[in-house]
Design a protein around this motif. Structure first.
Motif, PDB file in Angstrom:
ATOM      1  N   GLU A 274       6.244  -3.085   8.003  1.00 33.26           N
ATOM      2  CA  GLU A 274       7.181  -2.573   8.879  1.00 33.26           C
ATOM      3  C   GLU A 274       8.543  -2.879   8.528  1.00 33.26           C
ATOM      4  O   GLU A 274       9.525  -1.954   8.683  1.00 33.26           O
ATOM      5  CB  GLU A 274       6.863  -3.296  10.338  1.00 33.26           C
ATOM      6  N   LEU A 275       8.588  -3.529   7.717  1.00 33.80           N
ATOM      7  CA  LEU A 275      10.066  -4.280   7.252  1.00 33.80           C
ATOM      8  C   LEU A 275      10.826  -3.018   6.608  1.00 33.80           C
ATOM      9  O   LEU A 275      11.987  -3.167   6.196  1.00 33.80           O
ATOM     10  CB  LEU A 275      10.114  -5.568   6.446  1.00 33.80           C
ATOM     11  N   VAL A 342      -5.453  -1.270   3.067  1.00 34.35           N
ATOM     12  CA  VAL A 342      -4.562  -0.628   4.099  1.00 34.35           C
ATOM     13  C   VAL A 342      -3.347  -0.575   3.229  1.00 34.35           C
ATOM     14  O   VAL A 342      -2.394   0.092   4.026  1.00 34.35           O
ATOM     15  CB  VAL A 342      -4.627  -1.100   5.480  1.00 34.35           C
ATOM     16  N   VAL A 343      -2.927  -1.233   2.371  1.00 38.97           N
ATOM     17  CA  VAL A 343      -1.473  -1.203   1.935  1.00 38.97           C
ATOM     18  C   VAL A 343      -1.125  -0.115   1.682  1.00 38.97           C
ATOM     19  O   VAL A 343       0.137   0.340   2.267  1.00 38.97           O
ATOM     20  CB  VAL A 343      -1.548  -1.993   0.694  1.00 38.97           C
ATOM     21  N   LEU A 344      -1.614   0.937   1.111  1.00 43.39           N
ATOM     22  CA  LEU A 344      -1.079   2.196   0.595  1.00 43.39           C
ATOM     23  C   LEU A 344      -0.747   3.263   1.841  1.00 43.39           C
ATOM     24  O   LEU A 344       0.513   3.436   1.813  1.00 43.39           O
ATOM     25  CB  LEU A 344      -1.892   2.790  -0.447  1.00 43.39           C
ATOM     26  N   PRO A 345      -1.726   3.326   2.382  1.00 43.80           N
ATOM     27  CA  PRO A 345      -1.457   4.430   3.680  1.00 43.80           C
ATOM     28  C   PRO A 345      -0.209   3.543   4.703  1.00 43.80           C
ATOM     29  O   PRO A 345       0.347   4.232   5.052  1.00 43.80           O
ATOM     30  CB  PRO A 345      -2.616   4.442   4.456  1.00 43.80           C
ATOM     31  N   LEU A 346      -0.164   2.345   4.740  1.00 48.81           N
ATOM     32  CA  LEU A 346       0.784   1.522   5.807  1.00 48.81           C
ATOM     33  C   LEU A 346       2.083   1.694   5.138  1.00 48.81           C
ATOM     34  O   LEU A 346       3.086   1.935   5.976  1.00 48.81           O
ATOM     35  CB  LEU A 346       0.269   0.093   6.111  1.00 48.81           C
ATOM     36  N   VAL A 347       1.952   1.410   3.965  1.00 46.93           N
ATOM     37  CA  VAL A 347       3.444   1.629   3.394  1.00 46.93           C
ATOM     38  C   VAL A 347       4.128   2.917   3.253  1.00 46.93           C
ATOM     39  O   VAL A 347       5.158   3.096   3.633  1.00 46.93           O
ATOM     40  CB  VAL A 347       3.459   1.153   1.878  1.00 46.93           C
ATOM     41  N   VAL A 348       3.267   4.139   3.038  1.00 46.39           N
ATOM     42  CA  VAL A 348       3.788   5.312   2.912  1.00 46.39           C
ATOM     43  C   VAL A 348       4.063   5.436   4.460  1.00 46.39           C
ATOM     44  O   VAL A 348       5.081   6.481   4.617  1.00 46.39           O
ATOM     45  CB  VAL A 348       2.729   6.268   2.512  1.00 46.39           C
TER      46      VAL A 348
END
Length: 427
Positions: A274-275, A342-348
């Motif tokens: 979110e940051l 979940v890192v990649l979809p959440l960062v995009v």
């Protein structure tokens, strides 16, 4: 060269320190600094909690915080951005009192609703009067904090707001470190630390602003402005609720469709991604008044602003994704290794959300609050539908895909709405 000429040349040389000082006085930079500090403390708090609690207990703290964040938007009724746009260059004291009048009735109704819920709610859905009281009062504190942010931008006291957030961050971090050292595992104690840290500086600075003398050059406050703020706020209220729901409802759905342990894993990543959107959100909020004035003068150029926001996301997203993927296990521990999925979809998703904040801010400046609400509602509906469809099958990865779909839909609608509104204006 004669001495007078040399002196004149020296006087024309740019002063790097003066430039830096000027940038530090920019409201956007100060808002961003406060958000970066809050984000750094949120990351530290996240680490302390995941190191002190099981994923289940970490999920319970996250659930309490999400309830507060959603309830806060109900108390504000969409007035944050409409207040900034309407109360421009007024004195701090009158601005605080004006916002206080806006919040008085919603807060009274909210506290009465909390009491009623404690009395009539079934036992299986009732966490008890202590938890409900903590939730209710922290909601009021958060509403006051967000109102103080709007007041600070409107009256030109963003530096005060930044100092207020510094005090809050220091208090919160000190208490969370104390809980970590004391090996406290109870979610209620960690939640209480958030409540106390938010209450002390917010109340302090609101009291200070109320006692400041009124600048004779300040714009006088007219009572009808509150009517305008409320009317525009109600137009933006669906946007505020949908935006908060789009950001937070995944934290409420995951425990219902998966488990609180899954929420703990998901939140450990989502809190950090979110940051990525905060700098663009701070920029959009700080420029809202200027954009509206430029629009009224016919000089607002939205295209380059949106393009710059898109370039920011394209540069930052791959860096954040790679760093976060590599750091999850070393920082959080092996029990949080499943969260890497979940890192990649959440960062995009966070990158898309960041660009949407700028696009929607431009729509607000142009007076299209209704379109902003439709865009936010569209994003929420899409994300919620994907949550219901995918979380039972894919767990936290389904929640990440839901966020990605929702933020993408919101941005797409905002871009289309901006284009249509421009064509209608040109016609």
């Amino acid at each position: 060269m004669d001495p007078p000429a040399a002196a004149g040349l020296a006087s024309r040389r740019p002063d790097p320190l003066a430039f830096v000082r000027g940038q530090l006085r920019e409201p956007y930079v100060q808002l961003l600094a406060s958000q970066v500090l809050t984000g750094a403390v949120a990351m530290a708090a996240n680490i302390l909690m995941v190191r002190s609690m099981t994923p289940t207990h970490r999920g319970e703290v996250a659930l309490l915080l999400q309830v507060v964040y959603l309830a806060t938007q109900v108390l504000l009724l969409g007035t944050e951005r409409s207040f900034v746009a309407s109360y421009h260059n007024v004195a701090p004291g009158p601005a605080v009192r004006a916002y206080g009048r806006l919040l008085l009735l919603p807060v009274a109704v909210g506290l009465a609703g909390a009491v009623l819920y404690t009395v009539v709610a079934p036992h299986r859905h009732n966490p008890g009067p202590v938890i409900v009281a903590m939730l209710a009062w922290y909601t009021v504190i958060e509403a006051a904090a967000l109102a103080s942010r709007a007041v600070a931008i409107a009256v030109g006291r963003v530096r005060d707001f930044m100092v207020c957030r510094v005090i809050e961050s220091v208090l919160l971090l000190a208490m969370l470190i104390g809980l970590f050292i004391a090996h406290q595992h109870h979610p209620e104690l960690w939640f209480l630390a958030y409540l106390f840290a938010g209450a002390v500086p917010t109340v302090l600075y609101l009291a200070i602003w109320l006692r400041l003398p009124v600048n004779p050059d300040a714009v006088p406050v007219r009572r009808e402005l509150n009517t305008q703020v409320r009317r525009e706020g109600l137009a933006l209220f669906p946007a505020a609720i949908s935006n908060m729901a789009m950001l937070r409802v995944d934290r409420l759905v995951i425990p219902a469709l998966a488990s609180t342990a899954a929420l703990g894993l998901y939140t450990s990543v989502a809190t950090m991604t979110e940051l990525l959107a905060w700098p663009l959100r701070a920029y959009a909020d700080s420029r809202l008044g200027r954009w509206r004035a430029s629009h009224h003068d016919g000089g607002l150029q939205a295209g380059p602003i949106v393009l710059a926001a898109a370039v920011y996301s394209l540069v930052v997203v791959p860096i954040v994704a790679g760093a976060l993927y590599l750091l999850i296990v070393p920082v959080f521990g092996h029990q949080y290794a499943p969260a890497r999925v979940v890192v990649l979809p959440l960062v995009v998703a966070a990158g898309l959300y960041a660009v949407s904040r700028v696009t929607l801010g431009l729509l607000i400046a142009k007076g299209h609050g209704g379109l902003v609400s439709v865009a936010e509602i569209t994003g929420f509906v899409v994300s919620f539908a994907v949550y219901l469809l995918l979380i039972p099958r894919m767990g936290i990865l389904g929640a990440a895909y839901g966020s990605l779909a929702g933020y993408g839909a919101c941005l797409l609608f905002a871009l289309i709405a901006s284009r249509v509104a421009k064509e209608k204006t040109d016609a």
